[in-house]
Design a protein around this motif. Structure first.
Motif, PDB file in Angstrom:
ATOM      1  N   ILE A 359       0.829  -1.203   0.000  1.00  0.00           N
ATOM      2  CA  ILE A 359       0.000   0.000   0.000  1.00  0.00           C
ATOM      3  C   ILE A 359       0.866   1.256   0.000  1.00  0.00           C
ATOM      4  CG2 ILE A 359      -1.636   1.338   1.388  1.00  0.00           C
ATOM      5  CD1 ILE A 359      -2.930  -1.314   2.180  1.00  0.00           C
ATOM      6  N   ALA A 360       1.912   1.268   0.801  1.00  0.00           N
ATOM      7  CA  ALA A 360       2.781   2.440   0.877  1.00  0.00           C
ATOM      8  C   ALA A 360       3.438   2.732  -0.469  1.00  0.00           C
ATOM      9  CB  ALA A 360       3.848   2.224   1.949  1.00  0.00           C
ATOM     10  N   ALA A 361       3.995   1.691  -1.089  1.00  0.00           N
ATOM     11  CA  ALA A 361       4.678   1.885  -2.373  1.00  0.00           C
ATOM     12  C   ALA A 361       3.695   2.261  -3.479  1.00  0.00           C
ATOM     13  CB  ALA A 361       5.439   0.617  -2.749  1.00  0.00           C
ATOM     14  N   LEU A 362       2.515   1.650  -3.459  1.00  0.00           N
ATOM     15  CA  LEU A 362       1.524   1.924  -4.501  1.00  0.00           C
ATOM     16  C   LEU A 362       0.946   3.334  -4.355  1.00  0.00           C
ATOM     17  CD1 LEU A 362       0.045   0.888  -6.956  1.00  0.00           C
ATOM     18  CD2 LEU A 362      -1.617  -0.213  -5.450  1.00  0.00           C
ATOM     19  N   GLU A 363       0.696   3.761  -3.119  1.00  0.00           N
ATOM     20  CA  GLU A 363       0.208   5.127  -2.903  1.00  0.00           C
ATOM     21  C   GLU A 363       1.200   6.150  -3.452  1.00  0.00           C
ATOM     22  OE1 GLU A 363      -0.601   5.802   1.180  1.00  0.00           O
ATOM     23  OE2 GLU A 363      -2.537   4.757   1.161  1.00  0.00           O
ATOM     24  N   ALA A 364       2.485   5.966  -3.146  1.00  0.00           N
ATOM     25  CA  ALA A 364       3.507   6.904  -3.617  1.00  0.00           C
ATOM     26  C   ALA A 364       3.577   6.922  -5.142  1.00  0.00           C
ATOM     27  CB  ALA A 364       4.863   6.532  -3.025  1.00  0.00           C
ATOM     28  N   THR A 365       3.381   5.761  -5.761  1.00  0.00           N
ATOM     29  CA  THR A 365       3.416   5.679  -7.226  1.00  0.00           C
ATOM     30  C   THR A 365       2.194   6.359  -7.833  1.00  0.00           C
ATOM     31  OG1 THR A 365       4.600   3.564  -7.064  1.00  0.00           O
ATOM     32  CG2 THR A 365       3.622   4.117  -9.193  1.00  0.00           C
ATOM     33  N   LEU A 366       1.028   6.074  -7.279  1.00  0.00           N
ATOM     34  CA  LEU A 366      -0.214   6.624  -7.828  1.00  0.00           C
ATOM     35  C   LEU A 366      -0.280   8.149  -7.692  1.00  0.00           C
ATOM     36  CD1 LEU A 366      -2.795   3.940  -6.633  1.00  0.00           C
ATOM     37  CD2 LEU A 366      -2.106   4.410  -8.993  1.00  0.00           C
ATOM     38  N   ARG A 367       0.301   8.689  -6.629  1.00  0.00           N
ATOM     39  CA  ARG A 367       0.283  10.149  -6.468  1.00  0.00           C
ATOM     40  C   ARG A 367       0.935  10.849  -7.656  1.00  0.00           C
ATOM     41  NH1 ARG A 367       2.040   9.097  -0.988  1.00  0.00           N
ATOM     42  NH2 ARG A 367       0.206   9.025   0.370  1.00  0.00           N
ATOM     43  N   LEU A 368       1.930  10.209  -8.250  1.00  0.00           N
ATOM     44  CA  LEU A 368       2.611  10.803  -9.402  1.00  0.00           C
ATOM     45  C   LEU A 368       1.677  10.914 -10.607  1.00  0.00           C
ATOM     46  CD1 LEU A 368       6.021   8.919  -9.108  1.00  0.00           C
ATOM     47  CD2 LEU A 368       5.569  11.299  -8.491  1.00  0.00           C
ATOM     48  N   TYR A 369       0.710  10.008 -10.686  1.00  0.00           N
ATOM     49  CA  TYR A 369      -0.213  10.015 -11.819  1.00  0.00           C
ATOM     50  C   TYR A 369      -1.253  11.132 -11.731  1.00  0.00           C
ATOM     51  CZ  TYR A 369       1.444   5.650 -13.894  1.00  0.00           C
ATOM     52  OH  TYR A 369       2.199   4.700 -14.528  1.00  0.00           O
ATOM     53  N   LEU A 370      -1.302  11.831 -10.606  1.00  0.00           N
ATOM     54  CA  LEU A 370      -2.203  12.975 -10.519  1.00  0.00           C
ATOM     55  C   LEU A 370      -1.760  14.078 -11.471  1.00  0.00           C
ATOM     56  CD1 LEU A 370      -2.733  13.065  -6.647  1.00  0.00           C
ATOM     57  CD2 LEU A 370      -4.331  12.231  -8.384  1.00  0.00           C
ATOM     58  N   GLU A 371      -0.459  14.075 -11.821  1.00  0.00           N
ATOM     59  CA  GLU A 371       0.070  14.958 -12.859  1.00  0.00           C
ATOM     60  C   GLU A 371       0.833  14.088 -13.850  1.00  0.00           C
ATOM     61  OE1 GLU A 371       2.112  18.532 -11.684  1.00  0.00           O
ATOM     62  OE2 GLU A 371       1.219  18.436  -9.684  1.00  0.00           O
ATOM     63  N   GLU A 372       0.315  13.961 -15.061  1.00  0.00           N
ATOM     64  CA  GLU A 372       0.896  13.041 -16.039  1.00  0.00           C
ATOM     65  C   GLU A 372       2.369  13.336 -16.306  1.00  0.00           C
ATOM     66  OE1 GLU A 372       0.281  12.368 -20.714  1.00  0.00           O
ATOM     67  OE2 GLU A 372      -1.469  11.781 -19.518  1.00  0.00           O
ATOM     68  N   ASP A 373       2.726  14.598 -16.420  1.00  0.00           N
ATOM     69  CA  ASP A 373       4.119  14.951 -16.695  1.00  0.00           C
ATOM     70  C   ASP A 373       5.045  14.464 -15.589  1.00  0.00           C
ATOM     71  OD1 ASP A 373       3.408  16.139 -19.044  1.00  0.00           O
ATOM     72  OD2 ASP A 373       3.418  18.190 -18.269  1.00  0.00           O
ATOM     73  N   LEU A 374       4.570  14.535 -14.352  1.00  0.00           N
ATOM     74  CA  LEU A 374       5.373  14.075 -13.221  1.00  0.00           C
ATOM     75  C   LEU A 374       5.580  12.565 -13.287  1.00  0.00           C
ATOM     76  CD1 LEU A 374       6.702  15.366 -10.758  1.00  0.00           C
ATOM     77  CD2 LEU A 374       4.647  14.809  -9.444  1.00  0.00           C
ATOM     78  N   ALA A 375       4.527  11.836 -13.659  1.00  0.00           N
ATOM     79  CA  ALA A 375       4.643  10.380 -13.806  1.00  0.00           C
ATOM     80  C   ALA A 375       5.661  10.020 -14.881  1.00  0.00           C
ATOM     81  CB  ALA A 375       3.284   9.779 -14.148  1.00  0.00           C
ATOM     82  N   LEU A 376       5.627  10.722 -15.998  1.00  0.00           N
ATOM     83  CA  LEU A 376       6.558  10.457 -17.096  1.00  0.00           C
ATOM     84  C   LEU A 376       7.998  10.757 -16.701  1.00  0.00           C
ATOM     85  CD1 LEU A 376       4.461  11.955 -20.032  1.00  0.00           C
ATOM     86  CD2 LEU A 376       4.891   9.530 -19.604  1.00  0.00           C
ATOM     87  N   GLN A 377       8.187  11.729 -15.820  1.00  0.00           N
ATOM     88  CA  GLN A 377       9.530  12.116 -15.412  1.00  0.00           C
ATOM     89  C   GLN A 377      10.117  11.195 -14.353  1.00  0.00           C
ATOM     90  OE1 GLN A 377       9.310  16.200 -14.076  1.00  0.00           O
ATOM     91  NE2 GLN A 377       8.371  16.894 -15.989  1.00  0.00           N
ATOM     92  N   GLU A 378       9.264  10.594 -13.505  1.00  0.00           N
ATOM     93  CA  GLU A 378       9.784   9.928 -12.318  1.00  0.00           C
ATOM     94  C   GLU A 378       9.571   8.421 -12.257  1.00  0.00           C
ATOM     95  OE1 GLU A 378       9.468  11.649  -8.563  1.00  0.00           O
ATOM     96  OE2 GLU A 378       9.258  13.711  -9.262  1.00  0.00           O
ATOM     97  N   ILE A 379       8.612   7.884 -12.978  1.00  0.00           N
ATOM     98  CA  ILE A 379       8.367   6.439 -12.899  1.00  0.00           C
ATOM     99  C   ILE A 379       9.365   5.708 -13.795  1.00  0.00           C
ATOM    100  CG2 ILE A 379       6.711   4.606 -13.427  1.00  0.00           C
ATOM    101  CD1 ILE A 379       4.509   6.485 -12.513  1.00  0.00           C
ATOM    102  N   PRO A 380      10.244   4.878 -13.222  1.00  0.00           N
ATOM    103  CA  PRO A 380      11.331   4.254 -13.991  1.00  0.00           C
ATOM    104  C   PRO A 380      10.868   3.509 -15.237  1.00  0.00           C
ATOM    105  CG  PRO A 380      11.692   3.932 -11.647  1.00  0.00           C
ATOM    106  CD  PRO A 380      10.335   4.561 -11.780  1.00  0.00           C
ATOM    107  N   THR A 381       9.788   2.739 -15.144  1.00  0.00           N
ATOM    108  CA  THR A 381       9.329   1.970 -16.304  1.00  0.00           C
ATOM    109  C   THR A 381       9.024   2.881 -17.481  1.00  0.00           C
ATOM    110  OG1 THR A 381       8.404   0.216 -14.913  1.00  0.00           O
ATOM    111  CG2 THR A 381       7.567   0.384 -17.165  1.00  0.00           C
ATOM    112  N   LEU A 382       8.311   3.969 -17.219  1.00  0.00           N
ATOM    113  CA  LEU A 382       7.971   4.904 -18.293  1.00  0.00           C
ATOM    114  C   LEU A 382       9.211   5.616 -18.812  1.00  0.00           C
ATOM    115  CD1 LEU A 382       4.688   6.427 -16.785  1.00  0.00           C
ATOM    116  CD2 LEU A 382       4.914   4.578 -18.453  1.00  0.00           C
TER     117      LEU A 382
END
Length: 509
Positions: A359-382
């Protein structure tokens, strides 16, 4: 001859008292060391009696410096004089014991992925973001607000925060998390369609990793499978004609780990939703890979997103969290509150629930998706998937140049074009252009070089093609380039020390 050689094999006590093994008593339990010494000695005896082909399920499997060398040397000895030259010194045997102990107690550790498989199941699939790693560290070191309301102090739901995040990102009315997507599908079938018929297209009866098949999951859930259409073509009328008074669910399964191309036909999810609403049958959509961003705008093939499924009116959507989403292993169930709430009440939910670390790791990951640009910059897979080829090339050039400077033997390296694969049952058949550092040596066989790279700390996983070791620089981090170069330098130097005498003997013969 074997009886004579057996008498020269060191005893267990002699080995335990040797300077090579005696320091290990402070690192491993004594009984474990004793048992491992006995296993290694028994394997050596088997090698000399030619019985190494007999299946030994309980016996240790040794790596590149293994018992097969003893077997080859023993078979190659034409007389007693040659057999006596086979090295069964305490030093060599102790080396095998050390390797065996390490292998027995080897657990999960950091590894370098130079295979080019982005979501490599064997290497843990999606790496976590820095924010998720920090969140895990804080959760591990202290108590946490897992099931308690911070402001009232009352008992709460472990899914409250993560449910809000999923709903904000996807537009779903309700959601929660289980331990993987297979569990999400099982729970859906068990809750909505137990002892009822589930209509599925024949083209979607997939098998996922570990030989788990969709029909088997249905059987275990108590649902009754109703196949419609053919392998390559399924029409809306096939679904409609299959509906009876016993139908409990229509299930669409995204073909996330294979492709059917050519003369094909499938039913759009919007049409299935319309059919379900007309006939009062719930629609479930197993998306598998869990895309939350449309990758098509970055030049990749379209992968159905969770948002698209929710917008189409699907009742229940299930998807993985450790694939394209880029989080820890888990499965999300999202959709209409009526159905998701029903799933939450199923007793299986407790058996399939996730713990505080997920839950802790998933919450931190999902918060990045609230701003798509942030997810693209920080999520290693992307970041790995979308990294420009020029960035990958620069990384490869840096490794190639260090190899040229540091290796002490004739280890030729070059930078060549290649492709990386998605892996993890995602975007089947699709590849991303990459750059490969190709390694070749006249002295070190490719298999041995790859084996020794895996024996490094941290282990380095590469691939072998046409007698060359290939390091895919798309899946290698910038910070790992120097580590790979150092490992190759050590392998090169060590090979000269350990193998030069052997090659000299062969040349003399």
């Amino acid at each position: 001859m074997s009886q004579h050689i057996f008498r020269t094999i060191p005893s267990v006590n002699k080995l335990l008292e040797s300077p090579e093994l005696s320091p290990l008593t402070g690192m491993y339990p004594r009984q474990l060391i004793v048992d491992t010494v006995r296993e290694v000695l028994e394997n050596i005896r088997q090698a000399f009696t030619g019985k190494t082909d007999v299946p030994q399920p309980d016996r240790i499997q040794l790596p590149f410096s293994d018992i097969s060398h003893f077997q080859k040397e023993a078979k190659g000895a034409e007389d007693l004089t040659q057999l006596q030259t086979v090295d069964i010194s305490p030093q060599r045997i102790c080396q095998l014991v050390r390797v065996s102990l390490q292998q027995k107690l080897c657990g999960i550790e950091h590894a370098i992925n130079a295979t080019g498989i982005i979501l490599h199941t064997g290497l843990g699939r999606a790496p976590l973001t820095d924010k998720a790693a920090k969140q895990l560290e804080h959760t591990l070191k202290s108590y946490c607000t897992l099931e308690i309301e911070r402001f009232t102090g009352r008992r709460g739901s472990r899914y409250h925060s993560i449910e809000q995040l999923i709903c904000m990102i996807t537009g779903a009315e309700s959601a929660f998390v289980v331990n993987n997507n297979a569990a999400a599908v099982l729970l859906t079938l068990d809750t909505v369609a137990k002892n009822k018929e589930v209509i599925v297209s024949r083209s979607q009866l997939v098998e996922i990793g570990g030989s788990f098949r969709m029909p088997d999951v249905m059987t275990r859930s108590g649902a009754l499978l109703v196949e419609v259409g053919t392998t390559n073509k399924t029409y809306l009328s096939d679904y409609s004609n299959a509906i009876t008074e016993h139908t409990g669910l229509i299930l669409k399964v995204h073909q996330s780990n294979f492709k059917i191309v050519g003369f094909t036909e499938s039913v759009d999810i919007k049409d299935l939703v319309s059919l379900g609403q007309t006939r009062t049958i719930p629609i479930a959509y197993d998306l598998g890979s869990g895309a939350l961003i449309d990758l098509q705008k970055f030049g990749l093939p379209h992968e159905p997103t969770v948002q698209e499924a929710i917008k189409a009116g699907v009742d229940i959507v299930t998807f993985s969290t450790d694939k394209l989403l880029g989080g820890p292993q888990g499965g999300i169930i999202a959709g209409k509150k009526k159905w998701v709430d029903l799933l939450k009440k199923n007793p299986l939910t407790r058996a399939l629930r996730v713990g505080k670390l997920t839950i802790a790791a998933l919450e931190a990951t999902l918060r990045l998706y609230l701003e798509e640009d942030l997810a693209l910059q920080e999520i290693p897979t992307l970041k790995i998937i979308l990294a420009p080829l020029g960035v990958v090339e620069e990384r490869g050039k840096r490794l190639r140049d260090i190899i040229h400077q540091e290796t002490k033997i004739s280890l030729s390296s070059s930078l060549i074009d290649g492709v990386s694969e998605m892996g993890g049952g995602t975007l089947p058949g699709e590849t991303v252009p990459t750059k490969l550092v190709s390694l070749h040596s006249e002295k070190i066989p490719a298999e041995e070089l790859a084996t020794q790279l895996r024996g490094n700390t941290p282990p380095i996983f590469a691939r072998i093609e046409q007698g060359r070791v290939l390091l895919d620089m798309r899946t290698v981090y910038d910070t790992e380039v120097d580590t790979i170069a150092t490992a190759l330098e050590k392998i090169s130097s060590g090979f000269i020390r350990n193998k030069s005498a052997d090659y000299a003997d062969k040349e003399d013969k």
